[in-house]
Scaffold this motif. Structure first.
Motif, PDB file in Angstrom:
ATOM      1  N   CYS A 253       0.845  -1.094   0.051  1.00 40.91           N
ATOM      2  CA  CYS A 253      -0.003  -0.035  -0.020  1.00 40.91           C
ATOM      3  C   CYS A 253       0.776   1.501   0.070  1.00 40.91           C
ATOM      4  CB  CYS A 253      -1.015  -0.087   1.271  1.00 40.91           C
ATOM      5  SG  CYS A 253      -2.064  -1.451   1.137  1.00 40.91           S
ATOM      6  N   THR A 254       1.933   1.401  -0.881  1.00 45.75           N
ATOM      7  CA  THR A 254       2.869   2.481  -1.079  1.00 45.75           C
ATOM      8  C   THR A 254       2.509   3.149  -2.236  1.00 45.75           C
ATOM      9  OG1 THR A 254       4.442   1.183  -2.198  1.00 45.75           O
ATOM     10  CG2 THR A 254       4.657   1.505   0.255  1.00 45.75           C
ATOM     11  N   GLY A 255       2.742   4.519  -2.594  1.00 49.57           N
ATOM     12  CA  GLY A 255       2.537   5.297  -3.660  1.00 49.57           C
ATOM     13  C   GLY A 255       2.921   4.603  -4.598  1.00 49.57           C
ATOM     14  N   ASP A 256       3.987   3.818  -4.704  1.00 45.65           N
ATOM     15  CA  ASP A 256       4.433   3.427  -5.844  1.00 45.65           C
ATOM     16  C   ASP A 256       3.802   1.864  -6.341  1.00 45.65           C
ATOM     17  OD1 ASP A 256       5.849   1.891  -3.907  1.00 45.65           O
ATOM     18  OD2 ASP A 256       7.832   2.124  -4.900  1.00 45.65           O
ATOM     19  N   ASN A 257       2.920   1.565  -5.680  1.00 46.90           N
ATOM     20  CA  ASN A 257       2.150   0.194  -5.830  1.00 46.90           C
ATOM     21  C   ASN A 257       3.008  -0.899  -5.642  1.00 46.90           C
ATOM     22  OD1 ASN A 257      -0.288   1.402  -6.417  1.00 46.90           O
ATOM     23  ND2 ASN A 257       0.198   1.697  -8.370  1.00 46.90           N
ATOM     24  N   VAL A 262       4.387 -13.477  -0.804  1.00 43.41           N
ATOM     25  CA  VAL A 262       4.402 -13.805   0.488  1.00 43.41           C
ATOM     26  C   VAL A 262       5.169 -15.063   0.740  1.00 43.41           C
ATOM     27  CG1 VAL A 262       2.747 -15.040   2.162  1.00 43.41           C
ATOM     28  CG2 VAL A 262       2.238 -13.161   0.871  1.00 43.41           C
ATOM     29  N   THR A 263       5.544 -16.013  -0.358  1.00 45.17           N
ATOM     30  CA  THR A 263       6.401 -17.075  -0.230  1.00 45.17           C
ATOM     31  C   THR A 263       7.768 -17.000   0.149  1.00 45.17           C
ATOM     32  OG1 THR A 263       4.441 -18.390  -1.489  1.00 45.17           O
ATOM     33  CG2 THR A 263       6.895 -19.372  -1.123  1.00 45.17           C
ATOM     34  N   CYS A 264       8.437 -16.068  -1.049  1.00 44.96           N
ATOM     35  CA  CYS A 264       9.866 -15.988  -0.945  1.00 44.96           C
ATOM     36  C   CYS A 264      10.321 -14.709  -0.772  1.00 44.96           C
ATOM     37  CB  CYS A 264      10.403 -16.487  -2.493  1.00 44.96           C
ATOM     38  SG  CYS A 264      10.081 -15.368  -3.959  1.00 44.96           S
ATOM     39  N   GLY A 265       9.414 -13.581  -0.789  1.00 46.36           N
ATOM     40  CA  GLY A 265       9.937 -12.199  -0.468  1.00 46.36           C
ATOM     41  C   GLY A 265      10.239 -11.463  -1.545  1.00 46.36           C
ATOM     42  N   ALA A 266      10.104 -12.006  -2.834  1.00 48.65           N
ATOM     43  CA  ALA A 266      10.692 -11.135  -4.054  1.00 48.65           C
ATOM     44  C   ALA A 266       9.896  -9.810  -4.204  1.00 48.65           C
ATOM     45  CB  ALA A 266      10.334 -12.273  -5.344  1.00 48.65           C
ATOM     46  N   GLU A 267      10.302  -8.778  -4.696  1.00 57.10           N
ATOM     47  CA  GLU A 267       9.453  -7.609  -4.711  1.00 57.10           C
ATOM     48  C   GLU A 267       8.897  -7.395  -6.146  1.00 57.10           C
ATOM     49  OE1 GLU A 267      12.063  -4.676  -2.845  1.00 57.10           O
ATOM     50  OE2 GLU A 267      11.322  -5.429  -0.887  1.00 57.10           O
ATOM     51  N   GLY A 268       7.926  -6.598  -6.510  1.00 57.82           N
ATOM     52  CA  GLY A 268       7.479  -5.973  -7.717  1.00 57.82           C
ATOM     53  C   GLY A 268       6.419  -5.093  -7.508  1.00 57.82           C
ATOM     54  N   LYS A 269       5.761  -4.732  -8.602  1.00 54.67           N
ATOM     55  CA  LYS A 269       4.866  -3.456  -8.518  1.00 54.67           C
ATOM     56  C   LYS A 269       3.554  -4.269  -9.255  1.00 54.67           C
ATOM     57  CE  LYS A 269       8.035   0.408  -8.771  1.00 54.67           C
ATOM     58  NZ  LYS A 269       8.206   1.583  -9.325  1.00 54.67           N
ATOM     59  N   LEU A 270       2.378  -3.754  -8.864  1.00 54.48           N
ATOM     60  CA  LEU A 270       1.205  -3.786  -9.652  1.00 54.48           C
ATOM     61  C   LEU A 270       1.010  -2.612 -10.886  1.00 54.48           C
ATOM     62  CD1 LEU A 270      -1.213  -4.451  -6.551  1.00 54.48           C
ATOM     63  CD2 LEU A 270      -0.379  -6.051  -8.208  1.00 54.48           C
ATOM     64  N   VAL A 271       0.850  -2.940 -11.950  1.00 54.08           N
ATOM     65  CA  VAL A 271       0.765  -1.960 -13.091  1.00 54.08           C
ATOM     66  C   VAL A 271      -0.725  -2.395 -13.628  1.00 54.08           C
ATOM     67  CG1 VAL A 271       3.124  -1.870 -13.425  1.00 54.08           C
ATOM     68  CG2 VAL A 271       1.812  -3.434 -14.734  1.00 54.08           C
ATOM     69  N   VAL A 277      -6.482  -4.038 -16.951  1.00 52.51           N
ATOM     70  CA  VAL A 277      -6.476  -5.329 -15.990  1.00 52.51           C
ATOM     71  C   VAL A 277      -5.157  -5.061 -15.011  1.00 52.51           C
ATOM     72  CG1 VAL A 277      -6.189  -7.714 -15.784  1.00 52.51           C
ATOM     73  CG2 VAL A 277      -7.647  -6.802 -17.471  1.00 52.51           C
ATOM     74  N   ILE A 278      -5.277  -5.155 -13.748  1.00 48.98           N
ATOM     75  CA  ILE A 278      -4.154  -4.879 -12.877  1.00 48.98           C
ATOM     76  C   ILE A 278      -3.229  -6.142 -12.712  1.00 48.98           C
ATOM     77  CG2 ILE A 278      -3.282  -4.140 -10.678  1.00 48.98           C
ATOM     78  CD1 ILE A 278      -6.091  -2.615 -10.217  1.00 48.98           C
ATOM     79  N   ARG A 279      -1.763  -6.205 -12.998  1.00 48.18           N
ATOM     80  CA  ARG A 279      -1.425  -7.188 -13.098  1.00 48.18           C
ATOM     81  C   ARG A 279       0.385  -7.136 -12.032  1.00 48.18           C
ATOM     82  NH1 ARG A 279      -3.383  -7.407 -18.346  1.00 48.18           N
ATOM     83  NH2 ARG A 279      -4.262  -9.213 -18.695  1.00 48.18           N
ATOM     84  N   PRO A 280       0.758  -8.034 -11.657  1.00 50.26           N
ATOM     85  CA  PRO A 280       1.948  -7.896 -10.925  1.00 50.26           C
ATOM     86  C   PRO A 280       3.177  -7.897 -11.999  1.00 50.26           C
ATOM     87  CG  PRO A 280       1.298  -9.961 -10.506  1.00 50.26           C
ATOM     88  CD  PRO A 280       0.026  -9.367 -11.399  1.00 50.26           C
ATOM     89  N   VAL A 281       4.210  -7.070 -11.935  1.00 49.65           N
ATOM     90  CA  VAL A 281       5.382  -7.035 -12.702  1.00 49.65           C
ATOM     91  C   VAL A 281       6.473  -7.294 -11.620  1.00 49.65           C
ATOM     92  CG1 VAL A 281       6.672  -5.964 -14.228  1.00 49.65           C
ATOM     93  CG2 VAL A 281       4.383  -5.694 -14.503  1.00 49.65           C
ATOM     94  N   TRP A 282       7.305  -8.509 -11.651  1.00 45.57           N
ATOM     95  CA  TRP A 282       8.286  -8.797 -10.861  1.00 45.57           C
ATOM     96  C   TRP A 282       9.465  -8.159 -11.258  1.00 45.57           C
ATOM     97  CZ3 TRP A 282       6.151 -10.644  -6.319  1.00 45.57           C
ATOM     98  CH2 TRP A 282       4.979 -10.997  -6.192  1.00 45.57           C
TER      99      TRP A 282
END
Length: 346
Positions: A253-257, A262-271, A277-282
């Motif tokens: 819930c940050t400004g950059d989405n 949850v499983t491994c901690g990898a990070e990405g953004k919702l675009v 359609v909103i999708r994750p980009v890892w």
């Protein structure tokens, strides 16, 4: 090449049947493969055992309480060393477990917590080898060479419910059981609607055994490959994390989405895509995921750094011993347990 299976749950239950199906299929796929299996609930582990001889100390000496012993309690009925040797000798692991309360039955995690985790951390083993020449903390530390060989893994979780909310943490938990080994997960599956023992064999109940056989073949096909060379051959939900291949998202819930896995901690953004359609980009080459070697090394460095800081704080507190004695003296009634009463009689 050898594949070790570990079955959780009841003997002759669905988890055992599916594990045997996977192991049998692996041998059919490559007749040079050998297999063996362990029933996790049958493994004897002493209460509150000390680490096994040769276990790694992830604190690199900052934890003064860490001690090694062949058997922490002197209990002759201690199967930990035999299980650990079976795991380290194996070129692949297949874990098969029933799902209790959204996760694999706790017996499996208890067993792994007593044997693997920081005691078999491949990132720590690599650091130990690198630092033995110049860092006194590592000079007398030995590394079991079996830790460093390539190893692949397959997961099977079996649930009685057909509701998806009842299986949410099954595969994520299974990932966390083996990540310290830096073993590549090449297939994973959750079977739903199989509550009664043997129901995976019932006519009209689906193709559980066939899917287990496919998993066994997939594991067999990747034997001997290094982590980055082994291919993931299992299902991959839309938008899944590229490291664990699961779609479990932590919303920051940050400004950059920004999001995390949850499983491994990898990070990405919702675009938002062109189709709205909103999708994750890892993130590619993520150094924070606990599945990548970079993520594991970052974790080891962090634990050592914070361990040193913690040690300094503890040594600088002149009242620490008094505080600890205070809490040792606090008496709260124990719940009477039959095992404790028996020990007192003896």
């Amino acid at each position: 090449m050898h594949i070790l299976g570990i079955a959780n749950g009841s003997l002759d239950g669905n988890s055992e049947i599916l594990l045997k199906a996977a192991l049998t299929a692996a041998v059919k796929f490559n007749t040079s493969i050998t297999t063996s299996w362990i029933h996790a609930p049958s493994v004897r582990v002493p209460n509150n055992p000390k680490p096994l001889s040769g276990s790694q100390d992830v604190s690199a000496g900052t934890n003064a309480a860490f001690q090694s012993a062949e058997s922490g309690t002197g209990d002759s009925l201690d199967d930990r060393a035999a299980v650990l040797n079976a795991i380290l000798n194996a070129d692949a692991l297949i874990l098969s477990s029933p799902i209790y309360s959204h996760q694999p039955a706790g017996t499996l995690k208890t067993l792994v917590d007593r044997i693997l985790g920081p005691f078999t951390d491949v990132a720590l083993a690599k650091k130990t080898i690198e630092m033995r020449a110049g860092d006194p903390r590592f000079v007398d530390k030995n590394v079991d060479s079996r830790l460093l060989k390539p190893r692949v893994v397959g997961f099977m979780a079996v649930g009685g419910s057909t509701n998806t909310d009842q299986i949410t943490m099954a595969l994520p938990t299974m990932h966390n059981l083996v990540y310290s080994l830096h073993a590549k997960v090449v297939d994973q599956v959750v079977f739903q609607g199989y509550g009664a023992p043997g129901s995976v064999l019932a006519t009209g109940k689906g193709d559980a055994v066939e899917r287990a056989e496919t998993l066994g073949e997939n594991v067999a096909s990747q034997l001997g490959r290094q982590f980055d060379e082994a291919k993931y051959l299992g299902p991959e939900p839309t938008g899944a994390c590229p490291y664990c291949h699961l779609s479990k998202i932590d919303m920051f819930c940050t400004g950059d989405n920004k999001i995390g896995c949850v499983t491994c901690g990898a990070e990405g953004k919702l675009v938002v895509g062109e189709d709205n359609v909103i999708r994750p980009v890892w993130e590619a080459n993520c150094s924070i995921s606990c599945i990548t070697m970079a993520g594991k090394e970052k974790h080891v460095d962090d634990v050592m750094r914070t361990g040193q800081q913690e040690k300094q704080v503890l040594h600088s507190d002149p009242e620490l011993a008094t505080k600890r004695e205070y809490w040792r003296a606090v008496q709260i009634p124990n719940v009477p347990l039959p095992s404790n009463q028996r020990a007192q009689r003896l």
